[in-house]
Enzyme design. Structure first.
Site, short mmCIF file in Angstrom:
data_model
loop_
_atom_site.label_atom_id
_atom_site.label_comp_id
_atom_site.label_asym_id
_atom_site.label_seq_id
_atom_site.Cartn_x
_atom_site.Cartn_y
_atom_site.Cartn_z
CD GLU A 105 -2.39 182.55 121.74
OE1 GLU A 105 -3.54 182.88 122.07
OE2 GLU A 105 -1.95 181.39 121.86
CB THR A 201 -6.54 184.39 126.76
OG1 THR A 201 -7.69 183.64 126.30
CG2 THR A 201 -5.88 183.65 127.92
CG ASN A 296 -14.49 172.98 126.20
OD1 ASN A 296 -13.77 173.91 125.86
ND2 ASN A 296 -14.36 172.37 127.37
CG ASP A 341 -11.64 171.16 124.16
OD1 ASP A 341 -12.39 172.13 124.41
OD2 ASP A 341 -10.41 171.24 124.14
CE LYS A 368 -10.53 173.96 120.54
NZ LYS A 368 -10.44 173.38 121.91
CB CYS A 647 3.30 174.39 131.98
SG CYS A 647 1.96 175.56 132.31
CG HIS A 648 7.10 171.83 133.07
ND1 HIS A 648 8.19 172.66 132.95
CD2 HIS A 648 6.46 172.21 134.19
CE1 HIS A 648 8.22 173.51 133.99
NE2 HIS A 648 7.17 173.26 134.75
CG MET A 686 7.48 176.18 139.37
SD MET A 686 6.46 174.92 138.54
CE MET A 686 6.31 173.68 139.84
CA CA Z 1 -11.41 173.79 125.73
#
Ligand code: CA
Length: 740
Positions: A105, A201, A296, A341, A368, A647-648, A686
């Site tokens: 990103e 991030t 949020n 959110d 958002k 994740c999965h 994991m």
């Molecule tokens: Ca959020």
């Protein structure tokens, strides 16, 4: 320009990477003296990158000195050598495999021909902008267990460069200053309490020798803040909390006293309250105001967080701070009493535009919640807001109060409500761009709804995704037709938005939902990567497709442009992933084949070629037999969607490079407890869930995974994949891709 020539000549000579392709001699093969000399060249080139140069960025359009190129974050480049007349001749100049296998990103920073960028797990790369050759790499060695606190993939959105140093925030909450010449650590400081599930991030921003960084974790239970550190020493200078803390303790500042009056009932401070500032910032040097986008609440539903009601400041707000002190100057809340959110962490753009005959200093955001906002950035006064995507939580924003007029059902007090936009937003973190020539803001937009249902017996689960949303009605539809309808209802497009008229000028509908950030240039162009594995250029004034090329992976990051020796390049980091990809289990689109990430650079007449991936298809292996009752399956489904699906993928359909559990080999089924509870794969990301899932719980999850695997095999024997090839392209056969 003299500086550019000098540096590139030096790098070319020292690295042996001339334009004829003799670029094999990488950093590892250089002599110690050669490497030291090159480091000195880069250090010298970056030594003067500071406020004055960033403020005068238009005088050196060949560089990209700050996250949004300029402090106003317009992401518009004055470079026009690549333009709407010759962009069709654009070709690949070079590519470099990052070695990352999850979402990418980052926006690269470019200083005198060197690109500084980041990959997954907060790794930092410095590459030669002419050849792609790796100059140095820094790996902060983030403990892979920390990945379980990353709601939205183990991503990073880039570095800041300032006075010979490169700054990066790491997923596990550190801020690190690196030597721009070598990537060696100069100082490192912990910005979080590692007892709480914070993550970083976002890209740091540097203002007046202070490096400012926020964090994420709003879904997991934290109290949001941004902190400023001395670039020289790493010492903390100030911290701005975004939500009030424990009311039994003194307020940190008057802003917290103001905010506390808007929270009522409940023990929000025990969970943290949320309000994480995980991405957007902008700076106006004249007004000396730093703008920060705030996220949020935790949990999402206000009734569970602040049952007495209230606006819950400064959730979902833009806050304007004095960057010298961190004190609040003004705030504007986009979603009072935030419940969906609807973060206001989305990209903010500063511009001076004429509205009703008056030149206004504005700040613009497409958060958002689906409204495009134009505010006066001097004092936060509301100017206008209109929906840029379909919305049904509010009818409009009242021009007198600047507050949304809500549709009460959208708060789903006792029931569920299908609300537009979804928690992914009408627009997420993917950067927009503003072109002063067209006057348009280009928005990577998302059209999608979410079925919201309040969790009636909400209980905070440390370490889990604490949205307070009842998962039951959200659990994936069972029939093929329902799943097809769900994926087909999600759409993505590129919108050219006129902020003066508050209406769309044009749009390009994309094949997929989750597309890349945007760059616009004085060449009347808009560049954007797409989820279907293509990189494209559109005319900035009309939206006409001018050029596109396959890159074999979905792009979510935003491109940049730079010049070396007067030759213009467009670069983008390509790698599929991020929250939408992980959560929805959305299938890859045709053409989006690779998990491996790449840094790509294009120029007119570029003659490099990407190797075409060799694809083979693997059928779902037969899972072991597991006898489960209906009740056990339902319990397993709930546990899976609480702890595993982020994740999965929902319904055991992975949308990204995180393993699709339907394809587990027999050996992994037999080692289920070792993997799921003991964490034998924790070094590759994991984590072990021993503290959270009992052996009986782990068995329930296993049974559910086996059940979904069997169902998928059955579906695959029907003719549905042929009916919905775009939607279910990867549900039946895993694509195993090898690059020659
Ligand atoms: Ca959020």
């Amino acid at each position: 320009m003299r500086r550019v020539l000098f540096v590139l000549t030096a790098i070319g000579l020292l690295g042996g990477c001339d334009r004829d392709g003799d670029s094999e001699k990488g950093a590892a093969e250089m002599s110690v003296d050669e490497a030291a000399a090159r480091a000195e060249v880069i250090r010298a080139a970056t030594a003067t990158v500071a406020g004055e140069r960033i403020g005068a960025a238009n005088e050196e359009p060949g560089n990209w000195l700050a996250h949004g190129r300029t402090y106003d974050e317009q992401r518009h480049s004055p470079l026009a050598d690549i333009n709407d007349a010759n962009v069709a001749e654009l070709g690949l100049a070079w590519y470099w495999d990052t070695g990352d296998t999850r979402g990418l990103e980052a926006t690269p920073i470019v200083v005198d021909g060197v690109l500084f960028t980041t990959g997954t797990w907060s790794r930092v790369y410095a590459n030669d902008g002419r050849t792609g050759e790796l100059i140095w790499k820094y790996d902060p060695e983030v403990p892979r267990e920390w990945g379980k606190y990353a709601c939205c993939d183990v991503v990073n959105r880039g570095v800041a460069v300032w006075k010979g140093r490169v700054f990066v925030g790491t997923l596990d909450g550190r801020l690190v200053a690196l030597d721009a010449g070598t990537g060696e650590v100069i100082w490192e400081t912990l910005t979080i309490d590692q007892e709480r599930p914070y993550t970083i991030t976002g890209a740091p921003r540097v203002i007046n020798d202070l490096v400012v960084i926020g964090n994420g974790g709003g879904e997991y239970g934290v109290r949001g803040y941004v902190t400023a550190y001395d670039t020289e020493t790493g010492d903390e200078r100030w911290r701005f909390w975004t939500v009030p803390g424990d009311p039994s303790k003194p307020f940190e500042n008057p802003a917290m006293e103001l905010a506390a009056k808007t929270w009522s009932g409940g023990n929000w401070w025990e969970i943290g309250g949320g309000g994480t500032a995980w991405d957007s910032m902008a700076f106006d040097p004249e007004l000396n105001l730093l703008y920060v986008g705030v996220g949020n609440g935790t949990p999402w539903n206000r009734d569970l967080r602040s049952p007495g009601g209230g606006d819950n400041l400064f959730l979902a707000s833009i806050v304007a701070l004095n960057p010298d002190t961190g004190m609040l100057v003004w705030h504007y809340q986009t979603t009072p009493g935030e419940t969906w959110d609807y973060t206001a962490t989305q990209h903010m753009i500063l511009a001076d535009i004429v509205i009703d005959g008056t030149l206004r200093k504005v700040i613009m955001q497409a958060p958002k919640n689906g409204f495009f906002y134009v505010l006066d950035r001097t004092d936060g006064r509301f100017i206008s807001a209109e929906p840029y995507v379909p919305i049904n939580w509010a009818t409009h924003v009242d021009p007198d109060t600047g507050r949304p007029v809500e549709i009460p059902e959208a708060r789903h007090p006792n029931d569920t409500a299908l609300v537009f936009p979804s928690a992914h937003g009408g627009h997420n973190w993917h950067p927009m761009a503003y072109n002063p020539a067209t006057g348009y803001v280009y928005i990577p937009a998302i059209e999608m709804a979410l079925l919201y249902a309040r969790e009636q017996d909400f209980e905070y689960l440390p370490g889990a995704f604490n949205s307070g949303i009842d998962l039951t009605p959200l659990l994936p539809p069972k029939t093929v037709e329902e799943r097809a309808a769900m994926f087909q209802s999600m759409k993505g497009h590129l919108a050219a938005w006129d902020p003066v008229r508050q209406e769309e000028a044009w749009r390009v509908q994309h094949p997929g939902t989750w597309n890349g950030g945007v760059l616009t240039t004085a060449g009347n162009l808009v560049f954007q990567g797409r989820s279907d594995g293509h990189f494209a250029a559109y005319a900035a004034d009309t939206g006409e497709l001018k050029w596109e090329t396959p890159v074999y992976t979905g792009i979510i990051a935003a491109p940049v442009t730079y010049a070396i020796d007067g030759e213009q390049y467009v670069a983008v980091i390509a790698g599929w992933g991020g929250s939408f990809t992980l959560f929805t289990g959305a299938p890859r689109h045709r053409g989006n084949l690779l998990s491996e990430g790449r840094l790509l650079a294009f120029k007119v007449g570029g003659e490099s070629n990407l190797p075409e991936p060799q694809v083979t298809y693997v059928n779902i292996p037969e899972p072991p037999e597991m006898a489960m009752s209906e009740e056990e399956l339902a319990e397993g489904q709930m546990l899976y969607h609480t702890w595993c699906s982020s994740c999965h993928g929902s319904d055991v359909h992975s949308g990204s490079s995180v393993p699709d559990l339907k394809y587990l080999p027999a050996a992994s089924h037999s080692r289920w407890n070792l993997i799921v509870r003991e964490g034998v794969y924790s070094t590759v990301g994991m984590p072990g869930f021993k503290e959270i899932l009992s052996e009986a719980d782990a068995r329930l999850v296993h049974g559910y995974v086996v059940n979904r695997t069997k169902a998928a095999i059955e579906e695959c024997q029907s003719d549905y994949p042929k009916q919905y090839p775009e939607v279910f392209g990867t549900a039946c056969t895993k694509r195993v891709v090898a690059t020659p």
